[in-house]
Design a protein around this motif. Structure first.
Motif, PDB file in Angstrom:
ATOM      1  N   PRO A   1      10.467 -28.155  17.278  1.00 32.58           N
ATOM      2  CA  PRO A   1      10.389 -27.189  16.175  1.00 32.58           C
ATOM      3  C   PRO A   1      11.625 -27.220  15.259  1.00 32.58           C
ATOM      4  O   PRO A   1      11.504 -27.052  14.048  1.00 32.58           O
ATOM      5  CB  PRO A   1      10.280 -25.827  16.873  1.00 32.58           C
ATOM      6  N   ILE A   2      12.777 -27.471  15.828  1.00 31.66           N
ATOM      7  CA  ILE A   2      14.018 -27.523  15.038  1.00 31.66           C
ATOM      8  C   ILE A   2      13.980 -28.721  14.098  1.00 31.66           C
ATOM      9  O   ILE A   2      14.287 -28.607  12.902  1.00 31.66           O
ATOM     10  CB  ILE A   2      15.247 -27.607  15.971  1.00 31.66           C
ATOM     11  N   ILE A   3      13.592 -29.859  14.626  1.00 29.73           N
ATOM     12  CA  ILE A   3      13.558 -31.087  13.837  1.00 29.73           C
ATOM     13  C   ILE A   3      12.493 -30.991  12.743  1.00 29.73           C
ATOM     14  O   ILE A   3      12.733 -31.378  11.597  1.00 29.73           O
ATOM     15  CB  ILE A   3      13.345 -32.305  14.761  1.00 29.73           C
TER      16      ILE A   3
ATOM     17  N   LEU B   1       9.808 -35.793  15.075  1.00 29.70           N
ATOM     18  CA  LEU B   1      10.398 -36.291  16.317  1.00 29.70           C
ATOM     19  C   LEU B   1       9.501 -37.424  16.790  1.00 29.70           C
ATOM     20  O   LEU B   1       8.362 -37.203  17.191  1.00 29.70           O
ATOM     21  CB  LEU B   1      10.494 -35.200  17.375  1.00 29.70           C
ATOM     22  N   TYR B   2      10.010 -38.650  16.713  1.00 30.42           N
ATOM     23  CA  TYR B   2       9.222 -39.821  17.106  1.00 30.42           C
ATOM     24  C   TYR B   2       9.219 -39.979  18.624  1.00 30.42           C
ATOM     25  O   TYR B   2       8.180 -40.200  19.226  1.00 30.42           O
ATOM     26  CB  TYR B   2       9.784 -41.080  16.434  1.00 30.42           C
ATOM     27  N   ASP B   3      10.397 -39.844  19.250  1.00 26.86           N
ATOM     28  CA  ASP B   3      10.479 -40.041  20.695  1.00 26.86           C
ATOM     29  C   ASP B   3      11.800 -39.498  21.227  1.00 26.86           C
ATOM     30  O   ASP B   3      12.775 -39.349  20.489  1.00 26.86           O
ATOM     31  CB  ASP B   3      10.378 -41.527  21.029  1.00 26.86           C
ATOM     32  N   VAL B   4      11.810 -39.242  22.525  1.00 24.37           N
ATOM     33  CA  VAL B   4      13.012 -38.845  23.262  1.00 24.37           C
ATOM     34  C   VAL B   4      13.090 -39.737  24.496  1.00 24.37           C
ATOM     35  O   VAL B   4      12.101 -39.874  25.214  1.00 24.37           O
ATOM     36  CB  VAL B   4      12.953 -37.362  23.712  1.00 24.37           C
TER      37      VAL B   4
ATOM     38  N   ARG C   1      18.568 -40.245  23.907  1.00 23.13           N
ATOM     39  CA  ARG C   1      18.282 -40.875  22.618  1.00 23.13           C
ATOM     40  C   ARG C   1      17.145 -40.127  21.938  1.00 23.13           C
ATOM     41  O   ARG C   1      16.051 -40.001  22.493  1.00 23.13           O
ATOM     42  CB  ARG C   1      17.930 -42.344  22.812  1.00 23.13           C
ATOM     43  N   ILE C   2      17.429 -39.653  20.744  1.00 17.84           N
ATOM     44  CA  ILE C   2      16.473 -38.914  19.943  1.00 17.84           C
ATOM     45  C   ILE C   2      16.103 -39.804  18.756  1.00 17.84           C
ATOM     46  O   ILE C   2      16.976 -40.201  17.980  1.00 17.84           O
ATOM     47  CB  ILE C   2      17.083 -37.587  19.416  1.00 17.84           C
ATOM     48  N   TYR C   3      14.828 -40.140  18.636  1.00 12.69           N
ATOM     49  CA  TYR C   3      14.360 -40.975  17.538  1.00 12.69           C
ATOM     50  C   TYR C   3      13.596 -40.102  16.550  1.00 12.69           C
ATOM     51  O   TYR C   3      12.660 -39.401  16.946  1.00 12.69           O
ATOM     52  CB  TYR C   3      13.456 -42.098  18.056  1.00 12.69           C
ATOM     53  N   ILE C   4      14.022 -40.140  15.292  1.00 15.42           N
ATOM     54  CA  ILE C   4      13.417 -39.320  14.252  1.00 15.42           C
ATOM     55  C   ILE C   4      12.823 -40.216  13.174  1.00 15.42           C
ATOM     56  O   ILE C   4      13.214 -41.374  13.021  1.00 15.42           O
ATOM     57  CB  ILE C   4      14.439 -38.340  13.634  1.00 15.42           C
ATOM     58  N   ASP C   5      11.896 -39.649  12.410  1.00 13.74           N
ATOM     59  CA  ASP C   5      11.274 -40.412  11.348  1.00 13.74           C
ATOM     60  C   ASP C   5      10.916 -39.477  10.206  1.00 13.74           C
ATOM     61  O   ASP C   5      10.834 -38.253  10.379  1.00 13.74           O
ATOM     62  CB  ASP C   5      10.010 -41.104  11.888  1.00 13.74           C
ATOM     63  N   LYS C   6      10.726 -40.059   9.026  1.00 13.71           N
ATOM     64  CA  LYS C   6      10.170 -39.372   7.867  1.00 13.71           C
ATOM     65  C   LYS C   6       9.573 -40.434   6.970  1.00 13.71           C
ATOM     66  O   LYS C   6       9.817 -41.634   7.157  1.00 13.71           O
ATOM     67  CB  LYS C   6      11.209 -38.518   7.147  1.00 13.71           C
TER      68      LYS C   6
ATOM     69  N   ALA D   1      21.904 -30.150  14.048  1.00 10.40           N
ATOM     70  CA  ALA D   1      20.917 -29.093  14.253  1.00 10.40           C
ATOM     71  C   ALA D   1      20.553 -28.895  15.725  1.00 10.40           C
ATOM     72  O   ALA D   1      20.166 -27.794  16.123  1.00 10.40           O
ATOM     73  CB  ALA D   1      19.657 -29.393  13.448  1.00 10.40           C
ATOM     74  N   ILE D   2      20.680 -29.939  16.542  1.00  6.89           N
ATOM     75  CA  ILE D   2      20.205 -29.830  17.933  1.00  6.89           C
ATOM     76  C   ILE D   2      21.316 -29.754  18.981  1.00  6.89           C
ATOM     77  O   ILE D   2      21.063 -29.361  20.113  1.00  6.89           O
ATOM     78  CB  ILE D   2      19.239 -30.978  18.291  1.00  6.89           C
ATOM     79  N   THR D   3      22.530 -30.118  18.625  1.00  5.42           N
ATOM     80  CA  THR D   3      23.611 -30.201  19.617  1.00  5.42           C
ATOM     81  C   THR D   3      23.843 -28.882  20.344  1.00  5.42           C
ATOM     82  O   THR D   3      23.903 -28.847  21.578  1.00  5.42           O
ATOM     83  CB  THR D   3      24.918 -30.686  18.955  1.00  5.42           C
ATOM     84  N   ASP D   4      23.979 -27.787  19.588  1.00  3.46           N
ATOM     85  CA  ASP D   4      24.293 -26.501  20.218  1.00  3.46           C
ATOM     86  C   ASP D   4      23.187 -26.027  21.158  1.00  3.46           C
ATOM     87  O   ASP D   4      23.465 -25.566  22.264  1.00  3.46           O
ATOM     88  CB  ASP D   4      24.575 -25.430  19.152  1.00  3.46           C
ATOM     89  N   ILE D   5      21.933 -26.174  20.748  1.00  2.00           N
ATOM     90  CA  ILE D   5      20.836 -25.703  21.604  1.00  2.00           C
ATOM     91  C   ILE D   5      20.710 -26.561  22.865  1.00  2.00           C
ATOM     92  O   ILE D   5      20.397 -26.053  23.939  1.00  2.00           O
ATOM     93  CB  ILE D   5      19.500 -25.584  20.854  1.00  2.00           C
ATOM     94  N   LEU D   6      20.984 -27.853  22.742  1.00  2.00           N
ATOM     95  CA  LEU D   6      20.975 -28.709  23.939  1.00  2.00           C
ATOM     96  C   LEU D   6      22.066 -28.269  24.908  1.00  2.00           C
ATOM     97  O   LEU D   6      21.850 -28.216  26.122  1.00  2.00           O
ATOM     98  CB  LEU D   6      21.165 -30.179  23.559  1.00  2.00           C
ATOM     99  N   ASP D   7      23.233 -27.929  24.374  1.00  2.00           N
ATOM    100  CA  ASP D   7      24.329 -27.451  25.222  1.00  2.00           C
ATOM    101  C   ASP D   7      23.994 -26.101  25.851  1.00  2.00           C
ATOM    102  O   ASP D   7      24.249 -25.880  27.035  1.00  2.00           O
ATOM    103  CB  ASP D   7      25.626 -27.341  24.419  1.00  2.00           C
ATOM    104  N   GLU D   8      23.394 -25.203  25.075  1.00  2.00           N
ATOM    105  CA  GLU D   8      23.040 -23.869  25.583  1.00  2.00           C
ATOM    106  C   GLU D   8      22.002 -23.948  26.698  1.00  2.00           C
ATOM    107  O   GLU D   8      22.133 -23.273  27.720  1.00  2.00           O
ATOM    108  CB  GLU D   8      22.478 -23.002  24.451  1.00  2.00           C
ATOM    109  N   GLU D   9      20.967 -24.741  26.500  1.00  2.00           N
ATOM    110  CA  GLU D   9      19.892 -24.839  27.493  1.00  2.00           C
ATOM    111  C   GLU D   9      20.327 -25.599  28.732  1.00  2.00           C
ATOM    112  O   GLU D   9      19.806 -25.368  29.815  1.00  2.00           O
ATOM    113  CB  GLU D   9      18.647 -25.485  26.881  1.00  2.00           C
ATOM    114  N   ASN D  10      21.262 -26.535  28.575  1.00  2.00           N
ATOM    115  CA  ASN D  10      21.885 -27.236  29.701  1.00  2.00           C
ATOM    116  C   ASN D  10      20.860 -27.883  30.649  1.00  2.00           C
ATOM    117  O   ASN D  10      20.977 -27.777  31.863  1.00  2.00           O
ATOM    118  CB  ASN D  10      22.820 -26.279  30.456  1.00  2.00           C
TER     119      ASN D  10
END
Length: 152
Positions: A14-16, A23-26, A38-43, A58-67
């Motif tokens: 949802p963030i991306i 979000l193409y792949d994780v 590895r986060i793969y994005i596309d447009k 945009a995603i760093t903080d939430i990844l750290d928070e969710e741990n």
């Protein structure tokens, strides 16, 4: 590791999408002693370094928070590239009718370890391609990698 990939996908999609990307792949991989998320994005018009930086921020903080990931890891945000890996059914669906490269874990009964052909279809068990005038069904369990083929 797939569980981490699924949880991260659900968390960051949802963030991306909100900031205008797909979000193409994780992928969460261990290489040597290091872990990589590895986060793969596309447009539509492709991805550049500024896009990767924007998504990273945009995603760093939430990844750290969710741990979700207990190990120390490196976060990489990038484009899936011109010759992109097709890991999910949604990737296959978008590429029906396109030329793909299929690599196998080991040589098959025909002595081949690799096939290039036009993607005709797929199901849970097989990938179907057309190679020259022949239609082939390749068992998914024997496939190590599928990717698109870019004609240079």
């Amino acid at each position: 590791m797939a569980n981490i990939e699924e949880r991260v996908t659900k968390l960051i999609t949802p963030i991306i999408e909100k900031i205008g990307y797909e979000l193409y792949d994780v992928q969460y991989d261990k290489e040597g002693k290091n872990y990589f998320l590895r986060i793969y994005i596309d447009k539509e018009n492709g991805i550049d370094l500024n896009d990767c930086e924007k998504v990273n921020n945009a995603i760093t903080d939430i990844l750290d928070e969710e741990n979700y990931i207990k190990e120390q890891y490196f976060l990489e945000v990038s484009s899936p590239g011109i010759e992109r890996i097709l890991r999910k059914d949604k990737h296959l669906e978008k590429n029906i009718g396109q030329e793909i490269n299929i690599k196998l874990f080991k040589k098959d009964e025909n002595g081949n370890k690799e096939y290039i052909g036009k993607l005709l279809g797929y199901d849970d068990n097989y990938i179907q391609i057309k190679q020259d005038k022949n239609e082939l069904k390749i068992e998914r369990k024997n496939i190590s990698q599928i990717k698109t083929v870019y004609q240079w």
